[in-house]
Design an enzyme around this catalytic site. Structure first.
Site, PDB file in Angstrom:
ATOM      1  N   TYR A  53       0.835  -1.193   0.000  1.00 34.36           N
ATOM      2  CA  TYR A  53       0.000   0.000   0.000  1.00 34.36           C
ATOM      3  C   TYR A  53       0.875   1.251   0.000  1.00 34.36           C
ATOM      4  O   TYR A  53       1.679   1.475   0.904  1.00 34.36           O
ATOM      5  CB  TYR A  53      -0.919   0.028   1.217  1.00 34.36           C
ATOM      6  CG  TYR A  53      -2.030  -1.009   1.197  1.00 34.36           C
ATOM      7  CD1 TYR A  53      -2.298  -1.759   0.058  1.00 34.36           C
ATOM      8  CD2 TYR A  53      -2.812  -1.239   2.326  1.00 34.36           C
ATOM      9  CE1 TYR A  53      -3.311  -2.704   0.038  1.00 34.36           C
ATOM     10  CE2 TYR A  53      -3.840  -2.183   2.309  1.00 34.36           C
ATOM     11  CZ  TYR A  53      -4.075  -2.910   1.167  1.00 34.36           C
ATOM     12  OH  TYR A  53      -5.081  -3.843   1.158  1.00 34.36           O
ATOM     13  N   PRO A 205     -16.155  -2.992   0.358  1.00 34.51           N
ATOM     14  CA  PRO A 205     -17.534  -3.178   0.830  1.00 34.51           C
ATOM     15  C   PRO A 205     -18.533  -2.205   0.218  1.00 34.51           C
ATOM     16  O   PRO A 205     -19.736  -2.446   0.287  1.00 34.51           O
ATOM     17  CB  PRO A 205     -17.411  -2.973   2.341  1.00 34.51           C
ATOM     18  CG  PRO A 205     -16.241  -2.051   2.506  1.00 34.51           C
ATOM     19  CD  PRO A 205     -15.274  -2.497   1.438  1.00 34.51           C
ATOM     20  N   LEU A 206     -18.031  -1.134  -0.394  1.00 34.12           N
ATOM     21  CA  LEU A 206     -18.909  -0.193  -1.094  1.00 34.12           C
ATOM     22  C   LEU A 206     -18.729  -0.300  -2.608  1.00 34.12           C
ATOM     23  O   LEU A 206     -19.045   0.624  -3.356  1.00 34.12           O
ATOM     24  CB  LEU A 206     -18.645   1.240  -0.631  1.00 34.12           C
ATOM     25  CG  LEU A 206     -18.999   1.543   0.827  1.00 34.12           C
ATOM     26  CD1 LEU A 206     -18.631   2.976   1.191  1.00 34.12           C
ATOM     27  CD2 LEU A 206     -20.493   1.300   1.090  1.00 34.12           C
ATOM     28  N   GLY A 208     -16.052  -0.309  -4.412  1.00 39.35           N
ATOM     29  CA  GLY A 208     -15.096   0.640  -4.966  1.00 39.35           C
ATOM     30  C   GLY A 208     -15.632   2.059  -5.024  1.00 39.35           C
ATOM     31  O   GLY A 208     -15.129   2.889  -5.775  1.00 39.35           O
ATOM     32  N   GLY A 209     -16.670   2.321  -4.229  1.00 36.43           N
ATOM     33  CA  GLY A 209     -17.259   3.658  -4.210  1.00 36.43           C
ATOM     34  C   GLY A 209     -18.591   3.739  -4.937  1.00 36.43           C
ATOM     35  O   GLY A 209     -19.311   4.737  -4.820  1.00 36.43           O
ATOM     36  N   LEU A 211     -21.316   2.267  -4.306  1.00 37.99           N
ATOM     37  CA  LEU A 211     -22.414   2.330  -3.346  1.00 37.99           C
ATOM     38  C   LEU A 211     -22.290   3.514  -2.388  1.00 37.99           C
ATOM     39  O   LEU A 211     -22.843   3.494  -1.292  1.00 37.99           O
ATOM     40  CB  LEU A 211     -22.491   1.014  -2.563  1.00 37.99           C
ATOM     41  CG  LEU A 211     -22.730  -0.233  -3.418  1.00 37.99           C
ATOM     42  CD1 LEU A 211     -22.704  -1.490  -2.569  1.00 37.99           C
ATOM     43  CD2 LEU A 211     -24.043  -0.119  -4.190  1.00 37.99           C
ATOM     44  N   GLY A 213     -23.483   6.391  -3.173  1.00 39.78           N
ATOM     45  CA  GLY A 213     -24.683   7.180  -3.376  1.00 39.78           C
ATOM     46  C   GLY A 213     -24.491   8.387  -4.264  1.00 39.78           C
ATOM     47  O   GLY A 213     -25.429   9.165  -4.479  1.00 39.78           O
ATOM     48  N   LYS A 214     -23.310   8.554  -4.816  1.00 45.82           N
ATOM     49  CA  LYS A 214     -23.045   9.756  -5.615  1.00 45.82           C
ATOM     50  C   LYS A 214     -23.072   9.507  -7.130  1.00 45.82           C
ATOM     51  O   LYS A 214     -22.882  10.435  -7.907  1.00 45.82           O
ATOM     52  CB  LYS A 214     -21.699  10.361  -5.223  1.00 45.82           C
ATOM     53  CG  LYS A 214     -20.505   9.442  -5.441  1.00 45.82           C
ATOM     54  CD  LYS A 214     -19.230  10.076  -4.875  1.00 45.82           C
ATOM     55  CE  LYS A 214     -18.024   9.159  -5.013  1.00 45.82           C
ATOM     56  NZ  LYS A 214     -16.812   9.730  -4.390  1.00 45.82           N
TER      57      LYS A 214
END
Length: 328
Positions: A53, A205-206, A208-209, A211, A213-214
């Site tokens: 990372y 968990p989203l 990769g973004g 989810l 909401g945008k």
């Protein structure tokens, strides 16, 4: 914050983990420390990183930030992907594992790692060599628990049976991609983990973004993780912008409005409801504040049913055959 046992061990971890892939990359050190401190202040104790990372900067930032509180943290890191040129500087060989764990401990400024994970299955190294090296690290006290990441169901079983046959330390967790838009592990990995008593940690968990909401149908993003992803990456826009996924997003928006929660909070809470630990990856303090709001409450069974239905996997062979043959 709720604390749970990691796998079949006595190690207690918070129900949400802090992922630090953004540290030293999207988030500079000052912002990274703010994110870390907010997570810790609100009951989190489970931090996940990896030697690759931000080319090691994530571990270095954590090493400086955790001074004085290291023993209060469950610290996890990983090795597999190349950190420098050379044929032996990647993979799950004894050579790479022993060097990688030493380098990680230096960057993290610690003399032990709570959970050491192999970042991906290695096609070129015998699993006996990998498990033997991990067992050695536990016996030496460099590592307290071991886990794996990005393995298939049969590969997880292979690792477990190898440890059983040779008397090596067994893995207690697996880290896999999992979200409402990527439920593939439910076919093999989840059943294996439930049967063997392994905890699952969810990266992405989203989605990769997606989810967050945008995003809207027909509007390709110009910034953010999805916008920057190449088309062959797991979280690329071309893999996310499907009719099914936008239906999932619509259901999340509906539930979030009814519950006075944000879309990410509902999506993350759904994962928690599956007894899976979401790894929160934040670029800003505002994001971690929002994501931490996923803990401490429960979706109703009706809401879970609706989310499960809109995101369900297509039943394929041999799963549909086995189900049909066993119906009574």
């Amino acid at each position: 914050m709720k604390y749970i046992n990691l796998g079949a061990s006595g190690l207690k971890v918070s129900e949400v983990s802090l992922g630090t892939m953004t540290f030293g990359r999207e988030a500079n050190e000052e912002e990274s420390v703010k994110i870390l401190n907010y997570y810790l202040k609100n009951g989190g104790n489970f931090i996940d990183t990896a030697n690759v990372y931000a080319e090691g900067r994530s571990e270095e930032i954590l090493g400086r930030a955790l001074k004085g509180i290291r023993d209060e943290i469950v610290l996890a890191t990983k090795a597999f992907f190349p950190t420098s040129e050379g044929p032996n500087n990647r993979g799950a060989s004894r050579e790479n594992i022993l060097k990688a764990v030493e380098d990680s401990m230096k960057r993290l400024q610690t003399n032990y790692i709570d959970l050491y994970q192999i970042h991906c299955w290695d096609d070129f190294t015998p699993i006996e060599e990998t498990m033997s090296a991990l067992d050695y690290l536990v016996k030496k006290g460099y590592v307290r628990y071991i886990g794996i990441s990005n393995y298939s169901g049969w590969q997880i079983e292979k690792a477990l049976r190898t440890s059983e046959v040779y008397g090596y330390e067994k893995i207690i967790s697996v880290q896999m991609q999992y979200s409402l838009v990527v439920r593939d592990i439910e076919m093999e990995v989840v059943p294996v983990c439930q049967s063997e008593g392994l905890s699952i940690m969810a990266w992405g968990p989203l989605g990769g973004g997606f989810l967050s909401g945008k995003y809207k149908a027909g509007e390709k993003p110009k910034e953010g993780r999805i916008a920057k992803a190449s088309n062959d990456w797991e979280e690329a826009w071309n893999k996310r912008a499907t009719e099914k996924n936008f239906k999932i997003l619509g259901k999340l928006e509906e539930i979030s409005k009814n519950r006075n929660k944000t879309v990410p909070q509902v999506a993350l809470n759904w994962i928690i409801s599956q007894n899976i630990i979401p790894i929160l990856g934040a670029r800003t303090l505002e994001q971690i504040k929002d994501n931490m709001g996923a803990a401490g409450w429960n979706l109703t069974q009706q809401e879970l049913n609706e989310l499960n239905e809109v995101s369900k996997l297509e039943e394929k062979y041999p799963y549909r055959f086995i189900r049909s043959a066993n119906e009574r």
